[in-house]
Scaffold this motif. Structure first.
Motif, PDB file in Angstrom:
ATOM      1  N   VAL A  57       0.861  -1.172   0.000  1.00 34.96           N
ATOM      2  CA  VAL A  57       0.000   0.000   0.000  1.00 34.96           C
ATOM      3  C   VAL A  57       0.902   1.228   0.000  1.00 34.96           C
ATOM      4  CG1 VAL A  57      -1.744   1.312   1.258  1.00 34.96           C
ATOM      5  CG2 VAL A  57      -1.881  -1.189   1.169  1.00 34.96           C
ATOM      6  N   CYS A  58       0.812   2.020  -1.035  1.00 37.44           N
ATOM      7  CA  CYS A  58       1.711   3.163  -1.228  1.00 37.44           C
ATOM      8  C   CYS A  58       0.927   4.469  -1.216  1.00 37.44           C
ATOM      9  CB  CYS A  58       2.452   3.038  -2.561  1.00 37.44           C
ATOM     10  SG  CYS A  58       3.407   1.531  -2.765  1.00 37.44           S
ATOM     11  N   GLU A  59       1.601   5.514  -0.788  1.00 34.92           N
ATOM     12  CA  GLU A  59       1.055   6.868  -0.862  1.00 34.92           C
ATOM     13  C   GLU A  59       2.074   7.755  -1.547  1.00 34.92           C
ATOM     14  OE1 GLU A  59      -0.798   8.458   2.685  1.00 34.92           O
ATOM     15  OE2 GLU A  59      -0.936   6.435   3.542  1.00 34.92           O
ATOM     16  N   VAL A  60       1.637   8.458  -2.588  1.00 35.99           N
ATOM     17  CA  VAL A  60       2.541   9.304  -3.353  1.00 35.99           C
ATOM     18  C   VAL A  60       1.949  10.694  -3.528  1.00 35.99           C
ATOM     19  CG1 VAL A  60       3.521   7.364  -4.642  1.00 35.99           C
ATOM     20  CG2 VAL A  60       1.583   8.618  -5.613  1.00 35.99           C
ATOM     21  N   SER A  61       2.822  11.685  -3.544  1.00 33.21           N
ATOM     22  CA  SER A  61       2.496  12.982  -4.108  1.00 33.21           C
ATOM     23  C   SER A  61       3.048  12.969  -5.527  1.00 33.21           C
ATOM     24  CB  SER A  61       3.129  14.111  -3.295  1.00 33.21           C
ATOM     25  OG  SER A  61       2.582  14.159  -1.993  1.00 33.21           O
ATOM     26  N   TYR A  62       2.397  13.637  -6.444  1.00 31.93           N
ATOM     27  CA  TYR A  62       2.800  13.490  -7.836  1.00 31.93           C
ATOM     28  C   TYR A  62       2.541  14.758  -8.640  1.00 31.93           C
ATOM     29  CZ  TYR A  62      -2.204  12.918  -8.693  1.00 31.93           C
ATOM     30  OH  TYR A  62      -3.559  13.125  -8.744  1.00 31.93           O
ATOM     31  N   VAL A  63       3.272  14.859  -9.748  1.00 28.72           N
ATOM     32  CA  VAL A  63       3.029  15.885 -10.760  1.00 28.72           C
ATOM     33  C   VAL A  63       3.053  15.194 -12.111  1.00 28.72           C
ATOM     34  CG1 VAL A  63       3.736  18.089 -11.761  1.00 28.72           C
ATOM     35  CG2 VAL A  63       4.250  17.608  -9.358  1.00 28.72           C
TER      36      VAL A  63
ATOM     37  N   GLY B  48       0.478  22.055  -3.808  1.00 32.52           N
ATOM     38  CA  GLY B  48      -0.118  23.382  -3.760  1.00 32.52           C
ATOM     39  C   GLY B  48      -0.180  24.103  -5.092  1.00 32.52           C
ATOM     40  N   LYS B  49      -0.104  23.374  -6.183  1.00 39.00           N
ATOM     41  CA  LYS B  49      -0.170  24.003  -7.505  1.00 39.00           C
ATOM     42  C   LYS B  49      -1.614  24.335  -7.856  1.00 39.00           C
ATOM     43  CE  LYS B  49       4.027  21.712  -9.224  1.00 39.00           C
ATOM     44  NZ  LYS B  49       4.837  22.935  -9.392  1.00 39.00           N
ATOM     45  N   GLU B  50      -1.781  25.218  -8.837  1.00 40.82           N
ATOM     46  CA  GLU B  50      -3.095  25.698  -9.274  1.00 40.82           C
ATOM     47  C   GLU B  50      -3.866  26.367  -8.144  1.00 40.82           C
ATOM     48  OE1 GLU B  50      -5.089  23.213 -12.595  1.00 40.82           O
ATOM     49  OE2 GLU B  50      -4.212  21.724 -11.233  1.00 40.82           O
ATOM     50  N   GLY B  51      -3.156  26.855  -7.138  1.00 44.13           N
ATOM     51  CA  GLY B  51      -3.812  27.531  -6.030  1.00 44.13           C
ATOM     52  C   GLY B  51      -4.514  26.596  -5.067  1.00 44.13           C
ATOM     53  N   LYS B  52      -4.263  25.298  -5.157  1.00 47.19           N
ATOM     54  CA  LYS B  52      -4.942  24.333  -4.289  1.00 47.19           C
ATOM     55  C   LYS B  52      -4.299  24.293  -2.900  1.00 47.19           C
ATOM     56  CE  LYS B  52      -4.418  20.698  -6.859  1.00 47.19           C
ATOM     57  NZ  LYS B  52      -4.537  19.283  -7.279  1.00 47.19           N
ATOM     58  N   ASP B  53      -5.118  24.027  -1.904  1.00 47.38           N
ATOM     59  CA  ASP B  53      -4.630  23.864  -0.531  1.00 47.38           C
ATOM     60  C   ASP B  53      -4.426  22.371  -0.279  1.00 47.38           C
ATOM     61  OD1 ASP B  53      -3.922  24.266   2.087  1.00 47.38           O
ATOM     62  OD2 ASP B  53      -5.986  24.476   2.807  1.00 47.38           O
ATOM     63  N   ASP B  54      -3.441  21.786  -0.977  1.00 43.00           N
ATOM     64  CA  ASP B  54      -3.270  20.337  -0.897  1.00 43.00           C
ATOM     65  C   ASP B  54      -1.832  19.935  -0.563  1.00 43.00           C
ATOM     66  OD1 ASP B  54      -1.943  20.961  -3.219  1.00 43.00           O
ATOM     67  OD2 ASP B  54      -2.819  19.342  -4.407  1.00 43.00           O
ATOM     68  N   VAL B  55      -1.046  20.863  -0.034  1.00 46.50           N
ATOM     69  CA  VAL B  55       0.352  20.537   0.277  1.00 46.50           C
ATOM     70  C   VAL B  55       0.406  19.393   1.285  1.00 46.50           C
ATOM     71  CG1 VAL B  55       2.501  21.386   1.281  1.00 46.50           C
ATOM     72  CG2 VAL B  55       1.153  22.864  -0.210  1.00 46.50           C
ATOM     73  N   GLY B  56       1.140  18.341   0.937  1.00 49.84           N
ATOM     74  CA  GLY B  56       1.268  17.183   1.813  1.00 49.84           C
ATOM     75  C   GLY B  56       0.235  16.100   1.579  1.00 49.84           C
ATOM     76  N   GLN B  57      -0.797  16.380   0.782  1.00 48.41           N
ATOM     77  CA  GLN B  57      -1.785  15.347   0.500  1.00 48.41           C
ATOM     78  C   GLN B  57      -1.187  14.283  -0.421  1.00 48.41           C
ATOM     79  OE1 GLN B  57      -5.639  16.685  -0.791  1.00 48.41           O
ATOM     80  NE2 GLN B  57      -5.692  18.373   0.679  1.00 48.41           N
ATOM     81  N   THR B  58      -1.708  13.072  -0.339  1.00 50.84           N
ATOM     82  CA  THR B  58      -1.162  11.962  -1.110  1.00 50.84           C
ATOM     83  C   THR B  58      -2.276  11.168  -1.791  1.00 50.84           C
ATOM     84  OG1 THR B  58      -1.202  10.500   0.832  1.00 50.84           O
ATOM     85  CG2 THR B  58       0.853  11.707   0.384  1.00 50.84           C
ATOM     86  N   TYR B  59      -1.872  10.450  -2.814  1.00 47.77           N
ATOM     87  CA  TYR B  59      -2.743   9.504  -3.505  1.00 47.77           C
ATOM     88  C   TYR B  59      -2.387   8.111  -3.005  1.00 47.77           C
ATOM     89  CZ  TYR B  59      -4.499   6.632  -7.406  1.00 47.77           C
ATOM     90  OH  TYR B  59      -5.133   5.689  -8.187  1.00 47.77           O
TER      91      TYR B  59
END
Length: 237
Positions: free
Chosen positions: A82-88, A115-126
């Motif tokens: 089970v993996c969690e990644v941040s990605y671009v 936090g790209k596109e103005g999103k408040d998602d820094v640190g969130q993962t998939y």
């Protein structure tokens, strides 16, 4: 400096660089015999340009390619983990040098965790189970096997092993990201993944091992290949 003046300045700088390179090639050809000097100058220039690209290029036996941007030191991802990644996710712009072999510079499509596109998602993962069908583009799964927690890889995703249907994740969470992916999903894309967490399950998802083994067994050259880079700027072949 306005936009037009900046454009003119960059154009003049490019012309000056091309002239300097042409002079270096001419000098190399004079010093060498039979034009070999000029060829060696071009090869040397290309060698150093390659080092300007990020990370270390890795080619799997199947022909899939990725760049090791950062080696992790934590647990290793395996099928069933089970993996969690941040990605671009990027597309490749044409015209600029990007050695995969070539094909352009990365242009942003969508992301999660930065936090790209103005999103408040820094640190969130998939979060996904490595090997689950459609949890990742088909080209990404084998490129993540063996990656360690804390590492970062940039994977070249051929069109036929990418977002081939709406079921393939991860999906953009913004309207703009969805439009960009829809417009470029039939092109080679780059999936840059930072492995934030790994939890080993100890079991392989049903059918996952066979699917990845099949991808790894693809003959070399059977996948999409980026065009070869030019010998050097400003030279017509």
């Amino acid at each position: 400096m306005n936009g037009y003046a900046l454009q003119q300045c960059l154009r003049e700088a490019r012309k000056a660089k091309e002239a300097a390179e042409a002079a270096a090639d001419a000098e190399g050809g004079t010093l060498g015999s039979g034009g070999g000097g000029a060829d060696s100058v071009r090869e040397e220039r290309l060698k150093y340009r390659q080092f300007e690209q990020p990370g270390t290029l890795v080619t799997l036996p199947s022909g899939l390619q990725y760049r090791e941007l950062l080696e992790g030191s934590g647990p290793e991802a395996a099928l069933g983990s089970v993996c969690e990644v941040s990605y671009v996710v990027y597309r490749l712009a044409s015209g600029a040098y990007y050695k995969y072999s070539s094909g352009g510079t990365p242009v942003f499509l969508f992301s999660l965790g930065y936090g790209k596109e103005g999103k408040d998602d820094v640190g969130q993962t998939y979060r996904f189970r490595l090997g689950d069908p459609n949890s990742l583009p088909a080209a990404v799964t084998p490129a993540l096997v063996g990656m360690r927690q804390g590492g970062k890889r940039r994977i070249l995703v051929p069109p036929r092993l990418g977002w081939v249907s709406d079921k393939v994740g991860p999906r953009p969470d913004t309207f703009g990201g969805g439009r960009r992916l829809e417009g470029h999903k039939d092109e080679p894309l780059l999936f840059e993944a930072e492995l934030v967490r790994v939890r080993t399950q100890g079991t392989t998802p049903e059918g996952a091992g066979a699917g990845v083994a099949e991808q790894q067994a693809l003959p070399r050259g059977g996948l999409f290949r980026m065009p070869a880079p030019p010998t050097y700027y400003g030279q017509q072949q």
